[in-house]
Motif scaffolding. Structure first.
Motif, short mmCIF file in Angstrom:
data_model
loop_
_atom_site.label_atom_id
_atom_site.label_comp_id
_atom_site.label_asym_id
_atom_site.label_seq_id
_atom_site.Cartn_x
_atom_site.Cartn_y
_atom_site.Cartn_z
N GLU A 1 -50.56 39.11 0.02
CA GLU A 1 -51.55 39.52 1.01
C GLU A 1 -52.72 38.53 1.02
O GLU A 1 -53.04 37.92 0.00
N CYS B 1 -49.80 39.58 5.57
CA CYS B 1 -48.82 39.72 4.50
C CYS B 1 -47.63 38.84 4.83
O CYS B 1 -47.10 38.90 5.95
N ARG C 1 -52.91 56.20 -3.50
CA ARG C 1 -52.53 55.22 -2.49
C ARG C 1 -52.03 55.97 -1.25
O ARG C 1 -51.28 56.94 -1.36
N TYR D 1 -52.60 47.15 0.16
CA TYR D 1 -51.34 46.65 -0.35
C TYR D 1 -50.32 46.53 0.76
O TYR D 1 -50.20 47.40 1.62
N ASN E 1 -46.35 46.47 1.71
CA ASN E 1 -45.06 46.96 1.24
C ASN E 1 -43.99 46.49 2.19
O ASN E 1 -44.14 46.61 3.41
N TRP F 1 -43.71 45.33 -3.34
CA TRP F 1 -45.15 45.47 -3.17
C TRP F 1 -45.86 44.15 -3.46
O TRP F 1 -45.47 43.41 -4.36
N LYS G 1 -49.65 42.38 -4.53
CA LYS G 1 -50.63 42.71 -5.56
C LYS G 1 -51.90 43.32 -5.00
O LYS G 1 -52.73 43.84 -5.75
N GLY G 2 -52.05 43.23 -3.70
CA GLY G 2 -53.21 43.86 -3.07
C GLY G 2 -54.34 42.90 -2.77
O GLY G 2 -54.47 41.85 -3.41
#
Length: 117
Positions: free
Chosen positions: A6, A22, A44, A94, A96, A107, A109-110
């Motif tokens: 991301e 992303c 989340r 995040y 996905n 996923w 890592k944010g």
């Protein structure tokens, strides 16, 4: 395996905009990509998703302010455009990615989004 990365998070004032991107890399083509967020002390939660058919869905709490898009039918890219940001949008966002119909789900890592009042 698939790696999701991301980008685009940061600090913005209330009312401002940010665009999160992303990108997936690896040997598997996805067909579903989504954005989730997790605020401090909270679970989340789903924000938006988009499928290979181009159908996008945005949760009601951000509908009208956030949009999700893809440039390759959700195979490897998903962009979340966030407008009219509010302090309550502050969270780690995040990405996905999934292959629908299988157990494959990956996923990132944010990326942190902070909205100041």
């Amino acid at each position: 395996q698939v790696q999701l990365v991301e980008s685009g998070g940061g600090l913005v004032q209330a009312g401002g905009s940010l665009t999160l991107s992303c990108t997936a890399s690896g040997s598997i083509s996805l067909n579903y990509m989504a954005w989730y967020r997790q605020a401090p002390g909270k679970q989340r939660e789903l924000v938006a998703f988009i499928t290979s058919g181009g159908s996008g869905y945005v949760e009601s709490v951000v509908k009208g302010r956030f949009t999700i898009s893809t440039t390759d039918n959700a195979r490897s890219t998903a962009t979340l455009r966030m407008n009219s940001l509010k302090p309550e949008d502050t969270a780690v966002y995040y990405c996905n990615g999934r292959v629908v119909g299988t157990s494959m789900s990956y996923w990132g890592k944010g990326t942190l989004v902070t909205v100041s009042s």
